[in-house]
Design a protein around this motif. Structure first.
Motif, PDB file in Angstrom:
ATOM      1  N   MET A 156      60.501  51.066 100.500  1.00  0.00           N
ATOM      2  CA  MET A 156      61.734  51.639 100.923  1.00  0.00           C
ATOM      3  C   MET A 156      62.918  51.128 100.135  1.00  0.00           C
ATOM      4  O   MET A 156      63.716  51.658  99.232  1.00  0.00           O
ATOM      5  N   LEU A 157      62.802  49.675  99.767  1.00  0.00           N
ATOM      6  CA  LEU A 157      63.907  48.820  99.136  1.00  0.00           C
ATOM      7  C   LEU A 157      63.727  49.214  97.695  1.00  0.00           C
ATOM      8  O   LEU A 157      64.836  49.466  97.018  1.00  0.00           O
ATOM      9  N   ALA A 161      66.694  50.804  95.791  1.00  0.00           N
ATOM     10  CA  ALA A 161      67.610  50.106  95.138  1.00  0.00           C
ATOM     11  C   ALA A 161      68.368  50.764  93.946  1.00  0.00           C
ATOM     12  O   ALA A 161      67.770  51.607  93.307  1.00  0.00           O
ATOM     13  N   ASP A 162      69.366  50.369  93.790  1.00  0.00           N
ATOM     14  CA  ASP A 162      70.302  51.247  92.653  1.00  0.00           C
ATOM     15  C   ASP A 162      70.714  49.896  91.473  1.00  0.00           C
ATOM     16  O   ASP A 162      71.046  48.938  91.852  1.00  0.00           O
ATOM     17  N   ARG A 163      70.602  50.261  90.351  1.00  0.00           N
ATOM     18  CA  ARG A 163      70.834  49.231  89.311  1.00  0.00           C
ATOM     19  C   ARG A 163      72.498  49.179  89.126  1.00  0.00           C
ATOM     20  O   ARG A 163      72.714  47.916  89.066  1.00  0.00           O
ATOM     21  N   ARG A 201      66.375  38.428  98.679  1.00  0.00           N
ATOM     22  CA  ARG A 201      67.267  37.382  98.939  1.00  0.00           C
ATOM     23  C   ARG A 201      68.246  38.320  99.780  1.00  0.00           C
ATOM     24  O   ARG A 201      69.014  39.339  99.402  1.00  0.00           O
ATOM     25  N   MET A 202      68.734  37.539 101.082  1.00  0.00           N
ATOM     26  CA  MET A 202      69.490  38.376 101.752  1.00  0.00           C
ATOM     27  C   MET A 202      71.010  37.775 101.550  1.00  0.00           C
ATOM     28  O   MET A 202      71.182  36.556 101.761  1.00  0.00           O
ATOM     29  N   ILE A 207      71.025  43.213  99.891  1.00  0.00           N
ATOM     30  CA  ILE A 207      69.740  42.819  99.929  1.00  0.00           C
ATOM     31  C   ILE A 207      69.302  43.059  98.393  1.00  0.00           C
ATOM     32  O   ILE A 207      69.462  43.726  97.693  1.00  0.00           O
ATOM     33  N   VAL A 208      69.260  41.765  97.949  1.00  0.00           N
ATOM     34  CA  VAL A 208      68.896  41.473  96.372  1.00  0.00           C
ATOM     35  C   VAL A 208      67.496  41.534  96.030  1.00  0.00           C
ATOM     36  O   VAL A 208      66.573  40.567  96.790  1.00  0.00           O
ATOM     37  N   ILE A 209      66.810  42.274  95.331  1.00  0.00           N
ATOM     38  CA  ILE A 209      65.268  42.250  94.997  1.00  0.00           C
ATOM     39  C   ILE A 209      65.430  41.179  93.984  1.00  0.00           C
ATOM     40  O   ILE A 209      65.704  41.432  92.813  1.00  0.00           O
ATOM     41  N   ALA A 210      64.607  39.971  94.155  1.00  0.00           N
ATOM     42  CA  ALA A 210      64.756  39.055  93.344  1.00  0.00           C
ATOM     43  C   ALA A 210      63.329  38.934  92.440  1.00  0.00           C
ATOM     44  O   ALA A 210      63.517  38.484  91.431  1.00  0.00           O
ATOM     45  N   ASP A 211      62.324  39.712  92.844  1.00  0.00           N
ATOM     46  CA  ASP A 211      61.200  39.743  92.281  1.00  0.00           C
ATOM     47  C   ASP A 211      60.592  41.094  92.353  1.00  0.00           C
ATOM     48  O   ASP A 211      59.746  41.372  93.247  1.00  0.00           O
ATOM     49  N   ARG A 212      60.960  42.162  91.482  1.00  0.00           N
ATOM     50  CA  ARG A 212      60.618  43.572  91.619  1.00  0.00           C
ATOM     51  C   ARG A 212      59.162  43.383  91.457  1.00  0.00           C
ATOM     52  O   ARG A 212      58.576  44.335  92.232  1.00  0.00           O
ATOM     53  N   GLN A 213      58.542  42.792  90.597  1.00  0.00           N
ATOM     54  CA  GLN A 213      56.943  43.039  90.504  1.00  0.00           C
ATOM     55  C   GLN A 213      56.339  42.742  91.701  1.00  0.00           C
ATOM     56  O   GLN A 213      55.187  43.489  92.216  1.00  0.00           O
TER      57      GLN A 213
END
Lengths: 222, 72
Positions: A156-157, A161-163, A201-202, A207-213
């Protein structure tokens, strides 16, 4: 306010139409505005207007007898809702509510039927829209059947997630839970798990996606 | 820090549960409804949203990607 041709041109329903066709269609389109929390469609009630979201975000959801909510779709700018009751007859399968201030463009059922009769390519576009909707629902069933909660949260994240900061839908943990068919507490726990694993990372309300892979791997998305 | 929890004052019944649970001291009762008295203190723990029986407080999250474009 006049509906913009550029907006109509970008809608999957009217893909591939020339400007003359879009100008002709524009006369059937009207604008509607709504505030956060306003109900735009009621489950179980008939509906004769197809809506396209011009700006803002709308949630399409069902509510159980004991008040539990299941979100089926987050409808973003350029996407539509009320398609099924308008195209197939019958009542709304889900309710729709504005998640913030929204601007909608509506077309009445009879006008949409006129457009499809006059311009058969629109009919093919409608089939494609409905096919995508079926794909989304199959994916939802697949998630509920085969993914554990943390994996669903990860998926879902990635999906929401939006650029460009500020453009994406803002979701509460309750809404996230309602989207992936679980309890709010489980979402909170999963977010903590993902943060411990270093994939997110909150940051206060972000909510920051730090490691997309790594998140993709957790989500089981290839 | 511009973002603030969203309080729906029509839904708020003024029970004060959110004020009691807020460890940041960001909320206070003003008459019959709750208000954000110190937005800068809010740490977005979302406990107020969790505890509200009326769904009157929302703490929505923005979801962003940090490593977009990095080689993976």
């Amino acid at each position: 306010m006049t509906v913009q041709l550029e907006f109509l041109k970008g809608l999957p329903y009217f893909a591939g139409l020339d400007e003359a066709a879009l100008v002709s269609i524009r006369r059937y389109v009207f604008e509607k505005k709504a505030e956060r929390g306003e109900t735009l469609a009621f489950e179980g009630e008939p509906s004769d207007v197809l809506f396209f979201v011009s700006s803002g975000v709308v949630k399409a959801f069902k509510t159980s007898a004991d008040g539990k909510e299941q979100i089926f779709r987050i409808v973003r700018p350029g996407e539509s809702f009320n398609d099924v009751p308008v195209l197939g007859g019958g009542v709304n399968l889900v309710s729709a509510e504005a998640m913030g201030p929204v601007v909608l463009n509506g077309i009445k059922k009879k006008d949409l039927e006129t457009i499809v009769r006059e311009r058969p390519p629109v009919g093919l576009n409608v089939i494609q829209v409905l096919s995508r909707r079926v794909q989304e629902l199959v994916a939802l069933v697949e998630d509920f059947s085969f993914r554990h909660v943390t994996s669903r949260v990860a998926k879902m994240l990635l999906e929401y997630a939006d650029r460009k900061a500020g453009d994406g839908p803002r979701l509460t943990q309750q809404e996230m839970a309602a989207m992936i068919g679980t309890a709010r507490e489980m979402v909170g726990r999963s977010l903590k798990n993902l943060e411990s694993a270093g994939t997110i990372r909150m940051e206060r309300n972000r909510i920051v996606i730090a490691d997309r892979q790594a998140l993709r791997e957790m989500a089981g998305v290839t | 820090m511009n973002e603030k929890p969203v309080i729906d004052q029509e839904k708020c019944q003024g029970c004060g549960l959110c004020v009691d649970i807020c460890t940041c001291g960001a909320l206070a009762l003003a008459g019959d409804v709750v208000e954000l008295c110190a937005a800068d203190k809010c740490g977005w723990c979302t406990l107020c949203e969790l505890v509200c029986p009326y769904g009157a407080i929302s703490c929505p999250f923005e979801i962003v990607v940090e490593d977009e474009g990095s080689p993976h």
